[in-house]
Design a protein around this motif. Sequence first.
Motif, mmCIF file in Angstrom:
data_model
loop_
_atom_site.group_PDB
_atom_site.id
_atom_site.type_symbol
_atom_site.label_atom_id
_atom_site.label_comp_id
_atom_site.label_asym_id
_atom_site.label_seq_id
_atom_site.Cartn_x
_atom_site.Cartn_y
_atom_site.Cartn_z
ATOM 1 N N LEU A 1 -0.208 28.477 8.521
ATOM 2 C CA LEU A 1 -0.032 27.293 9.360
ATOM 3 C C LEU A 1 -1.192 26.313 9.214
ATOM 4 O O LEU A 1 -1.030 25.121 9.481
ATOM 5 C CB LEU A 1 0.105 27.713 10.836
ATOM 6 N N VAL A 2 -2.348 26.818 8.790
ATOM 7 C CA VAL A 2 -3.508 25.946 8.620
ATOM 8 C C VAL A 2 -3.285 24.965 7.474
ATOM 9 O O VAL A 2 -3.869 23.872 7.446
ATOM 10 C CB VAL A 2 -4.785 26.790 8.397
ATOM 11 N N PHE A 3 -2.426 25.332 6.520
ATOM 12 C CA PHE A 3 -2.170 24.466 5.369
ATOM 13 C C PHE A 3 -1.253 23.290 5.709
ATOM 14 O O PHE A 3 -1.137 22.346 4.937
ATOM 15 C CB PHE A 3 -1.532 25.286 4.233
ATOM 16 N N ILE A 4 -0.557 23.375 6.839
ATOM 17 C CA ILE A 4 0.374 22.320 7.237
ATOM 18 C C ILE A 4 -0.363 21.337 8.139
ATOM 19 O O ILE A 4 -1.170 21.719 8.980
ATOM 20 C CB ILE A 4 1.594 22.905 7.961
ATOM 21 N N GLY A 5 -0.080 20.035 7.977
ATOM 22 C CA GLY A 5 -0.728 18.999 8.762
ATOM 23 C C GLY A 5 -1.645 18.147 7.905
ATOM 24 O O GLY A 5 -1.865 18.417 6.708
ATOM 25 N N PRO B 1 0.836 -1.214 0.000
ATOM 26 C CA PRO B 1 0.000 0.000 0.000
ATOM 27 C C PRO B 1 0.863 1.252 0.000
ATOM 28 O O PRO B 1 1.868 1.339 0.717
ATOM 29 C CB PRO B 1 -0.808 -0.133 1.299
ATOM 30 N N ARG B 2 0.465 2.217 -0.808
ATOM 31 C CA ARG B 2 1.208 3.476 -0.856
ATOM 32 C C ARG B 2 0.969 4.257 0.432
ATOM 33 O O ARG B 2 -0.150 4.346 0.925
ATOM 34 C CB ARG B 2 0.751 4.294 -2.069
ATOM 35 N N GLN B 3 2.025 4.827 0.978
ATOM 36 C CA GLN B 3 1.932 5.576 2.225
ATOM 37 C C GLN B 3 1.290 6.936 1.972
ATOM 38 O O GLN B 3 1.536 7.577 0.943
ATOM 39 C CB GLN B 3 3.322 5.760 2.827
ATOM 40 N N LEU B 4 0.458 7.350 2.912
ATOM 41 C CA LEU B 4 -0.149 8.671 2.807
ATOM 42 C C LEU B 4 0.930 9.736 2.995
ATOM 43 O O LEU B 4 1.767 9.652 3.903
ATOM 44 C CB LEU B 4 -1.243 8.841 3.858
ATOM 45 N N ASP B 5 0.893 10.740 2.141
ATOM 46 C CA ASP B 5 1.914 11.776 2.179
ATOM 47 C C ASP B 5 1.224 13.141 2.212
ATOM 48 O O ASP B 5 0.316 13.401 1.411
ATOM 49 C CB ASP B 5 2.826 11.664 0.955
ATOM 50 N N PHE B 6 1.632 13.967 3.121
ATOM 51 C CA PHE B 6 1.116 15.338 3.197
ATOM 52 C C PHE B 6 2.169 16.181 3.906
ATOM 53 O O PHE B 6 3.100 15.654 4.546
ATOM 54 C CB PHE B 6 -0.223 15.393 3.936
ATOM 55 N N LEU B 7 2.034 17.474 3.754
ATOM 56 C CA LEU B 7 2.993 18.382 4.371
ATOM 57 C C LEU B 7 2.724 18.425 5.879
ATOM 58 O O LEU B 7 1.698 18.945 6.317
ATOM 59 C CB LEU B 7 2.856 19.777 3.747
ATOM 60 N N SER B 8 3.654 17.864 6.626
ATOM 61 C CA SER B 8 3.459 17.757 8.069
ATOM 62 C C SER B 8 4.427 18.666 8.808
ATOM 63 O O SER B 8 5.393 19.189 8.246
ATOM 64 C CB SER B 8 3.664 16.311 8.524
ATOM 65 N N PHE B 9 4.136 18.837 10.099
ATOM 66 C CA PHE B 9 4.998 19.673 10.937
ATOM 67 C C PHE B 9 6.295 18.964 11.304
ATOM 68 O O PHE B 9 7.210 19.588 11.846
ATOM 69 C CB PHE B 9 4.254 20.055 12.227
ATOM 70 N N ASP B 10 6.390 17.661 11.015
ATOM 71 C CA ASP B 10 7.571 16.889 11.440
ATOM 72 C C ASP B 10 8.692 16.897 10.413
ATOM 73 O O ASP B 10 9.836 16.646 10.761
ATOM 74 C CB ASP B 10 7.162 15.440 11.712
ATOM 75 N N GLU B 11 8.377 17.165 9.174
ATOM 76 C CA GLU B 11 9.413 17.094 8.142
ATOM 77 C C GLU B 11 10.130 18.432 8.004
ATOM 78 O O GLU B 11 9.667 19.472 8.484
ATOM 79 C CB GLU B 11 8.789 16.673 6.809
ATOM 80 N N THR B 12 11.245 18.393 7.322
ATOM 81 C CA THR B 12 12.107 19.576 7.215
ATOM 82 C C THR B 12 11.391 20.744 6.551
ATOM 83 O O THR B 12 11.463 21.889 7.026
ATOM 84 C CB THR B 12 13.369 19.214 6.414
ATOM 85 N N LEU B 13 10.682 20.455 5.459
ATOM 86 C CA LEU B 13 9.995 21.530 4.749
ATOM 87 C C LEU B 13 8.909 22.155 5.626
ATOM 88 O O LEU B 13 8.754 23.386 5.670
ATOM 89 C CB LEU B 13 9.388 20.990 3.450
ATOM 90 N N GLY B 14 8.157 21.292 6.318
ATOM 91 C CA GLY B 14 7.116 21.809 7.200
ATOM 92 C C GLY B 14 7.686 22.641 8.340
ATOM 93 O O GLY B 14 7.132 23.698 8.695
ATOM 94 N N ILE B 15 8.792 22.174 8.925
ATOM 95 C CA ILE B 15 9.429 22.915 10.020
ATOM 96 C C ILE B 15 9.936 24.267 9.522
ATOM 97 O O ILE B 15 9.784 25.307 10.202
ATOM 98 C CB ILE B 15 10.582 22.085 10.618
ATOM 99 N N THR B 16 10.520 24.264 8.320
ATOM 100 C CA THR B 16 11.055 25.516 7.761
ATOM 101 C C THR B 16 9.946 26.529 7.528
ATOM 102 O O THR B 16 10.061 27.708 7.914
ATOM 103 C CB THR B 16 11.782 25.213 6.438
ATOM 104 N N LEU B 17 8.853 26.089 6.897
ATOM 105 C CA LEU B 17 7.753 27.010 6.622
ATOM 106 C C LEU B 17 7.097 27.494 7.914
ATOM 107 O O LEU B 17 6.688 28.657 8.013
ATOM 108 C CB LEU B 17 6.722 26.322 5.719
ATOM 109 N N THR B 18 6.976 26.590 8.891
ATOM 110 C CA THR B 18 6.395 26.987 10.175
ATOM 111 C C THR B 18 7.270 28.052 10.859
ATOM 112 O O THR B 18 6.757 29.044 11.414
ATOM 113 C CB THR B 18 6.257 25.761 11.088
ATOM 114 N N THR B 19 8.583 27.841 10.798
ATOM 115 C CA THR B 19 9.513 28.799 11.415
ATOM 116 C C THR B 19 9.389 30.157 10.747
ATOM 117 O O THR B 19 9.371 31.204 11.439
ATOM 118 C CB THR B 19 10.954 28.274 11.285
ATOM 119 N N VAL B 20 9.313 30.167 9.427
ATOM 120 C CA VAL B 20 9.188 31.448 8.702
ATOM 121 C C VAL B 20 7.880 32.136 9.060
ATOM 122 O O VAL B 20 7.825 33.366 9.273
ATOM 123 C CB VAL B 20 9.280 31.205 7.187
#
Length: 777
Positions: A567-571, A501-520
């Motif tokens: 921030l609402v777009f992340i998660g 089964p393909r893993q669900l993928d979304f922009l999360s707060f745990d990954e590098t891109l999500g952390i970077t955007l959250t910090t900005v």
Amino acid sequence: MEFAVEEINRNSTLLPGVKLGYRILDSCSHSHWALQAALSLISGDAHSCNLTASTSRGQPVSLLIGAASSTTTLILSRILGPLSVPLISYLASCPCLSDRLKFPNVFRTIPSDLYQARAMARLAIRFHWTWMGAVVVNNDYGHLAIQTFQKETEGKGVCLDFIETVRRETIVSDARRAALTIQASTARVILIFCWYTDVKKVFLELAKLNVTDRQFLASEAWSTSDDLLRDLAISKVARGVLGVAIRSSLIPGFENYLRSLHPNRRPDDEFLQEFWEKKFGCRPGATQSHASSQKASLPPCSGTESLEGVQNHFTDTSQLRVAYNVYLAVYAAAHALHSLLSCPDRDSSPGNNSSTCSSPKHIKPIELLQHLNKVNVTTPQGERFYFQGADIPAKYDLVNWQNTPEGSLKLVLIGRVDGFDLHLNQSAIQWNTGSNQVPVSVCSERCPPGTRLANRKGEPLCCFDCIPCAEGEISNKTGSLHCERCPSEFWSNVERTACIPRQLDFLSFDETLGITLTTVAVSGVAVTTAVFVVFIYYRQTPMVRATNSELSFLLLLSLKLCFLCSLVFIGRPSVWSCRFQQAAFGISFVLCVSCLLVKTLVVLAVFRSARPGAGALIKWFGPGQQRGSVCLFTSIQIIICATWLSLSPPVPKRNLGFQGSKVTLECAMASVVGFSLVLGYIGLLACTCLLLAFLARKLPDNFNEAKLITFSMLIFCAVWIAFVPAYVSSPGKYVVAVEIFAILASSFGLLLCIFAPKCFIILLRPEKNTKKHLMAR
């Protein structure tokens, strides 16, 4: 043959009252002498190359048993066919003899070569020997056998690296050539359809070349040859031979019959005389008067010599093969004759009897031929025997040549063939390596799971490369020709052997891109808050009051909302988050742009009111009107969002379009029109603001806010114009990242362009934060 005839004559139920006679003539292995002997037999003449035994002379025979060779049998059938004289061959195995239209008078007690070639093909398939070589005799026997083998293995992945032909006339050079070819080939299993004398020459050449690592598949023509088994010179080459052999059987009483033979009782049997001389080293008494000078040197036999205790391959009856075929041929003839001579209508009128019964003294060959076709009996050994056209049911033994302590080889029975059924005791096989491990003979190893087979250009199908399956494709078995694509919600594992089964993928707060955007985003909120605090603290200074402090505070609040809405777009997307994020985005930016638009209108109104006759213009842009305008512009966006989200809101959906091990969970726009209206309304306000600010950029005063608004709206529009193609072309979760980046970039552009110069003057150039400086042109 003699034993079978005597046994039948002693049988009171088979041919009662009738005694079989026989004449045995030697063809001397020549077809023309065989033809001469056959003609003499059916005509009653006794002349032949060699008269071995006879119990009846001068009387024509109605049936012939022979010949041993397929070629000779073909010739005899052509000549004797018009006379309808039946021929029962015990060794002619050519498939051509099965044709009843061409050879209606031929029968045989040996199966067609088709069956042994098929059996050998099945052995090759069973042991996965896909890369083999072949040595065949250059006649119909070899050519038809190899053609059958190739036909049987067609489409089964078995290829022949080479086919070497040998001729008896040039066997020395042919054997040398075949041995060199075997040595050079990468094939480890060699198929041989030759006579045993030819095979011996090839093995001797291989022994000279020290080629001892080949596995040989033997045809019935040499698989049971005692001459090869006893030859120590070729034992290393020939060990492990796996062969198809004429089925063996015991003949009760035959061993005692052989051991009871004595030359004194058979004075005309030249073979027995010669065998006696070689075995016992003496001259039988019955031949002393006719002895040659060489034989005369031998002492006369005492008469007590006997075969009772002799252990010899001539007296070994444990595996009778050709002899048993002859035995069956005699019994087939006897049963056909019995059927012919039987009178089922003995109680009928003599007229009827004459038409259904035959006299033993007047047997017509054509009548005997007709009854041979109907033979269906049980032999003394309990075996059911019948003819299928010219043939009997195919039965073979499977034999293996194994080492003995003395260094020679012995024949071991390891299985049997019944028609198309193969019965094999694989654990009993001793291969050429001396172990029970099946030898490997392949051009290319079978492709493991996770790969597919790719044929090499210009090479046999058995030679191929193994290509790894592409992403999203699998092969879960060995030797796959194709890779299978996984279903849309599955993807291949790393080994390409299973769909997972393909893993669900979304922009999360745990990954590098999500952390970077959250910090900005958090940084933007912090900077906006800091500016807000500065403006609150210096709210009574000319700089803050000159920039319409109420709208500035509202603008800072809307910018903070813009940063926070990203921030609402992340998660993980959910039903409510998909609705809220678009509404928050659209309303926050409209509030922000509305503030800028009203500020620009106020700037224009202030400067226009200074002209003669335009004093009433400023009344339309008082504090109440400014707040009302901002609320009006924002309310329109609220109505658009409410209508859109109530009729066709975005919903969480798995995006299967992007190929990969992950499936993107995103907010799918159920209505593109609604999203377009939200963006379009923001764009309309932004363009209007940009146009008005551009018109007010050259108005007097040191501090003209229209210039800052113009520059900030240029950045805002450039960001969102670049957003559209980036949004459309981005894969998976990066669509969300692009939208967040556009929100943050445009928000920072507005914050820095509008408030950075003011904070610079307030904090670092307080001397310019005066009404006089601000009013100076």
